[in-house]
Enzyme design. Structure first.
Site, PDB file in Angstrom:
ATOM      1  N   HIS A   1       0.808  -1.217   0.000  1.00  0.00           N
ATOM      2  CA  HIS A   1       0.000   0.000   0.000  1.00  0.00           C
ATOM      3  C   HIS A   1       0.846   1.273   0.000  1.00  0.00           C
ATOM      4  CE1 HIS A   1      -3.771   2.276   0.877  1.00  0.00           C
ATOM      5  NE2 HIS A   1      -4.302   1.220   0.314  1.00  0.00           N
TER       6      HIS A   1
ATOM      7  N   ASP B   1      -7.664   4.461   8.904  1.00  0.00           N
ATOM      8  CA  ASP B   1      -9.004   4.443   8.297  1.00  0.00           C
ATOM      9  C   ASP B   1      -9.238   3.193   7.459  1.00  0.00           C
ATOM     10  OD1 ASP B   1      -9.763   6.832   9.423  1.00  0.00           O
ATOM     11  OD2 ASP B   1      -9.109   8.048   7.728  1.00  0.00           O
TER      12      ASP B   1
ATOM     13  N   GLU C   1     -13.118  13.050  13.249  1.00  0.00           N
ATOM     14  CA  GLU C   1     -12.446  13.381  11.995  1.00  0.00           C
ATOM     15  C   GLU C   1     -13.263  14.470  11.289  1.00  0.00           C
ATOM     16  OE1 GLU C   1     -11.111  10.506   9.201  1.00  0.00           O
ATOM     17  OE2 GLU C   1     -10.027   9.280  10.669  1.00  0.00           O
TER      18      GLU C   1
END
Length: 527
Positions: free
Chosen positions: A104, A165, A276
């Site tokens: 990633h 997240d 958030e």
């Protein structure tokens, strides 16, 4: 053309071909001499020299560097043996090593050009050990995915405290950066919730470390961008897990009010469990899109709301609860929301399971994959911005630089510096409160418009140039620089400690060449 001229041309062509073949043979022999000794290693797993193309790709989809080999370890000793062997080859070998988790990384950070990439996920199916005492924790391998840790710890009614997240990332990957999400204001990043690590150093040594034992290595590796060691095992702090969450979204049109109330919430004693926010630029029909996941508190008012294409700011809040205390939680949430100044018609609430909330991004991933829109370039830009400069930043960036709907979310939320350990390698702004602003943009392949790669990269460059000329004191999160001069500027006064740690734990600069911080065999770079 006379016979003599033709002969000269023929000689020149022959010389060129000989020179070309010589260069190719030298290059091939160098590669062969580098990888030949690796083939003699006795391992539980195996090294692959042919099927290596997957290790030259990552989520960023912008850089592709082919490794010489990919290691698929079946044990920690496989990694240690390989690293120790490369260390023993010294500077005569150009082999480097990159640990690759779920791939990633954004800019080739987990790649190793003509080196060895270690497939850390080969270790992910090893047993997790969960301790359920007064101070619960879980021992996991570095290649384990956070989503698997969530499911396993929930069997014991426990959960990690701090998240990212997106949960389909490896432990070693997020701990090498920081690991930030909406719980970080309270618990700090993931690197603040680790008790102990098992690390393989650049000399191939397997070392256990914690704050009390080998503390400098422990702090070096956390947030260390893979420079000092490969995380093969981690002990993660746990807490009792809730069954459900109350997931809330509200909108603001005034940025100053939005940030003031975010800061107030993260500083309050009795507050939400996750805080958030994100920026909505030039979007219409927004609230209708939310109806698929959220229930408007006042459907009639929500139906009449019109954003008029204005820039809006969404505050996203979560309160954890169990079915037995739903009434009490409803009262608490009502009290906390009553103190906020959001646009009243834009209150949306949904009760979902704890797992569904934490794994929410995976739902989007599945949809994007089905449309062929997941494996596209992701020119993301993540910034940490001091609280005192966030207004200046927003006025320029959201007022002048980004004026069209972005092809991906723009996150913005504050965290408390007191929850971060300044002994680790991660670089953060100086102020007590700072913001993460994350431009998580996807580029549409072959597009030349505002959703194309070149436009997004130009936009990112403008944002960074503004931050520099306005002296905002911004630091990149998941940083990427092309030269060591830029890296020195990024680390600032922390550079000396960072380079000394590199010299101590990876003196040949074998690890993580894709970060482009150090170059193998260059001893002068540590000064």
């Amino acid at each position: 053309m006379n016979h003599s001229s033709k002969a000269n041309i023929s000689v020149i062509i022959r010389c060129f071909i000989i020179l070309l073949l010589t260069c190719l043979s030298v290059k091939i022999s160098l590669c062969f001499s580098n990888t030949l000794p690796l083939k003699t290693l006795v391992l539980d797993g195996h090294l692959s020299f042919d099927e290596v193309h997957h290790a030259a790709k990552d989520f960023g989809n912008r850089f592709q560097f082919l490794p010489a080999a990919v290691l698929h370890p079946k044990s920690v000793s496989d990694i240690a043996i390989t690293v120790k062997h490369i260390w023993g080859m010294g500077t005569s070998s150009e082999l480097t090593v990159a640990a690759r988790g779920h791939g990633h990384s954004l800019q080739g950070q987990s790649q190793a050009h003509r080196g060895v990439v270690i497939n850390m996920e080969s270790l992910k199916n090893s047993d997790m050990h969960i301790h359920t005492g007064k101070f619960p924790y879980v021992d996991v391998y570095g290649g384990e995915l956070w989503i698997n840790i969530l499911h396993e710890t929930l069997k014991f009614g426990l959960t990690p405290k701090s998240w990212t997240d997106y949960l389909h990332l490896t432990v070693g990957g997020t701990l090498s950066n920081a690991g930030i999400s909406g719980q970080a204001f309270r618990h700090g990043p993931q690197i603040s919730n680790v008790h102990q690590l098992e690390v393989i150093t650049g000399k191939g040594e397997v070392v256990n470390c914690s704050k009390e034992e080998n503390g400098d290595l422990f702090n070096s590796v956390l947030g260390g961008l893979g420079q000092f060691g490969i995380i093969t095992r981690a002990r993660i702090s746990l807490e009792p897990a809730p069954a459900m969450v109350k997931w809330i979204r509200v909108l603001y049109s005034d940025f100053e009010t939005f940030t003031r109330e975010q800061e107030s919430l993260i500083s309050a004693e009795n507050t939400f469990d996750y805080i958030e926010g994100f920026v909505i630029i030039n979007r219409t029909g927004l609230l209708n899109n939310w109806r698929s996941s959220f229930n408007p508190q006042d459907p009639a008012q929500a139906g009449q709301f019109n954003s008029d294409g204005k820039t809006l700011f969404c505050l996203e809040l979560v309160k954890y609860f169990n079915p037995g205390n739903i009434d009490m939680v409803n009262q608490e949430v009502e009290k906390m929301l009553a103190k906020l100044s959001y646009i009243s018609s834009t209150l949306f609430i949904s009760d979902v399971s704890y797992v569904d909330f934490l794994d929410r991004v995976h739902v989007s991933e599945v949809k994007l994959r089905s449309k062929g829109l997941w494996e596209v370039p992701h020119p993301w830009l993540n910034l940490l911005i001091p609280r005192s400069k966030i207004q200046t930043f927003a006025e320029e960036v959201f007022g002048n630089i980004i004026t069209q709907t972005s092809n991906g979310p723009v996150l913005i939320y504050p965290v408390n510096k007191s929850k971060w350990d300044n002994r680790t390698s991660v670089v953060i702004p100086e102020e007590d409160i700072f913001y993460l602003v994350a431009f998580l943009t996807s580029a549409v392949p072959s597009s030349t418009g505002t959703d194309g790669l070149e436009h997004i990269l130009t936009q990112n460059k403008r944002i960074l140039e503004f931050c520099e000329t306005a002296h905002l004191g911004v630091k990149q999160y998941l940083p990427h620089y092309a030269t060591q001069k830029e890296w020195r500027a990024h680390f600032g006064p922390q550079w000396d400690v960072f380079s000394q740690r590199k010299s101590a734990y990876d003196p040949l600069a074998i690890f993580a060449p894709g970060q482009r911080i150090f170059q193998k065999g260059n001893s002068r770079q540590f000064s």
